[in-house]
Structure formats: C-alpha cells, structure tokens
Scaffold this active site. Structure first.
Site, mmCIF file in Angstrom:
data_model
loop_
_atom_site.group_PDB
_atom_site.id
_atom_site.type_symbol
_atom_site.label_atom_id
_atom_site.label_comp_id
_atom_site.label_asym_id
_atom_site.label_seq_id
_atom_site.Cartn_x
_atom_site.Cartn_y
_atom_site.Cartn_z
ATOM 1 N N HIS A 100 4.629 8.936 -3.283
ATOM 2 C CA HIS A 100 5.830 8.372 -2.758
ATOM 3 C C HIS A 100 5.568 7.409 -1.605
ATOM 4 O O HIS A 100 4.540 7.418 -1.053
ATOM 5 C CB HIS A 100 6.810 9.613 -1.845
ATOM 6 N N HIS A 102 7.085 5.853 1.765
ATOM 7 C CA HIS A 102 8.436 5.939 3.167
ATOM 8 C C HIS A 102 8.841 4.631 3.493
ATOM 9 O O HIS A 102 8.071 3.452 3.481
ATOM 10 C CB HIS A 102 7.410 6.447 4.094
#
Ligand code: 5GP
Ligand code: ZN
Length: 137
Positions: A100, A102
């Site tokens: 992922h 941020h």
C-alpha cells in the site's frame, strides 16, 4: 486474494471502508488511524506483500494514481504539502503485509513525525555502497 489479509478484503469490498476512489486495479481508502487530516491509502486489489512482489504495471499505475490523488486532495483539503510513503518489512514500519502507498497531506506545524534527517558523516565508504548496488543492477 490472500486468506486472512485484511487489505485484500477491504480492497475487494468484502469489508466496508471509507473509499475515495475505486477502479479495476485499486481502491483508495481513508486510513483508520490517520497521521494527518486526509491520510489515505492506495491498495491494489491484487495481493502483493510488498514492493518486491509488485508487478511493473501495478507499480506504474500506482504512481499515476498517487499523482492524481495528491492533486485532488491538495485542492480539496488546502494542505500545504504532501508526503507519499510506502513501507516494506517490519523494520521499515510495515504492519499490514499487503502493498500500500500512504497519501499524507501535510499542514504547517502539523507535528507529523517523518524523520528522514541525516546522521552526519557516514562511518562506511559511499564507494563500497555504490559498488555493492551497481554489481546487482
Ligand atoms: P503500514 O504501517 O503497514 O505502512 O501501514 C498500515 C496502515 O494501515 C496504518 O496507517 C493503519 O492505520 C492502517 N490500517 C490498518 N488496519 C486498517 C483498517 O482496517 N482500515 C483502514 N482504513 N486502515 C487500516
Ligand atoms: Zn492482501
């Protein structure tokens, strides 16, 4: 989809999330424990534990999406700056082992602690580090 991976379930809509964007490849969600107002995460729908596993197409599309999100979020939130951060491995602060990115809007004096400060003169040879990396390129 990986068994017991919370981000697989969120990205694919099996667990509800505050979604900002969705397409065939990605879902962008608001972080449950935000470091700043608007802190969000880009999740690929396919499971990759980290950047080492990521395929090149997902890698390129993730950055294109990050650019779009940063632009839209900056306009919407009126933030003064923007960090894009991506952790790989426990040592680097990764806590959810599904790749992922941020998206962290930054505001003057927001106190967000991303300390990338140098530690002064290194006690190892930069030439050696360069040589070790170049050997593997
Ligand atoms: P990492 O430390 O792995 O780079 O980041 C994991 C991030 O995911 C953290 O910022 C954490 O707050 C967020 N997070 C963990 N579990 C959930 C969840 O169930 N929902 C949402 N929206 N964010 C989560
Ligand atoms: Zn996953």
């Amino acid at each position: 989809m990986e068994n017991n991976c919370i981000f697989c379930k969120i990205a694919n809509g099996d667990i509800p999330s505050k979604t900002l964007y969705e397409d065939d490849m990605f879902r962008v969600i608001m972080d449950i424990n935000p470091a700043s107002k608007g802190h969000s995460l880009i999740l690929p729908k396919k499971h990759f534990a980290n950047i080492y596993e990521l395929d090149n197409n997902t890698a390129s599309e993730a950055l294109v999406l990050a650019k779009r999100m940063a632009t839209v979020m900056t306009e919407a939130l009126g933030c003064d700056g923007f960090n894009i951060l991506q952790n790989n491995g426990e040592t680097a602060g990764q806590t959810v082992f599904h790749f992922h990115m941020h998206l962290i809007p930054r505001y003057k004096n927001d106190g967000v602690g991303l300390n990338m400060e140098g530690k002064g003169e290194p006690d190892y040879s930069l030439d050696d580090v360069q040589a070790a990396i170049l050997e593997k390129m």
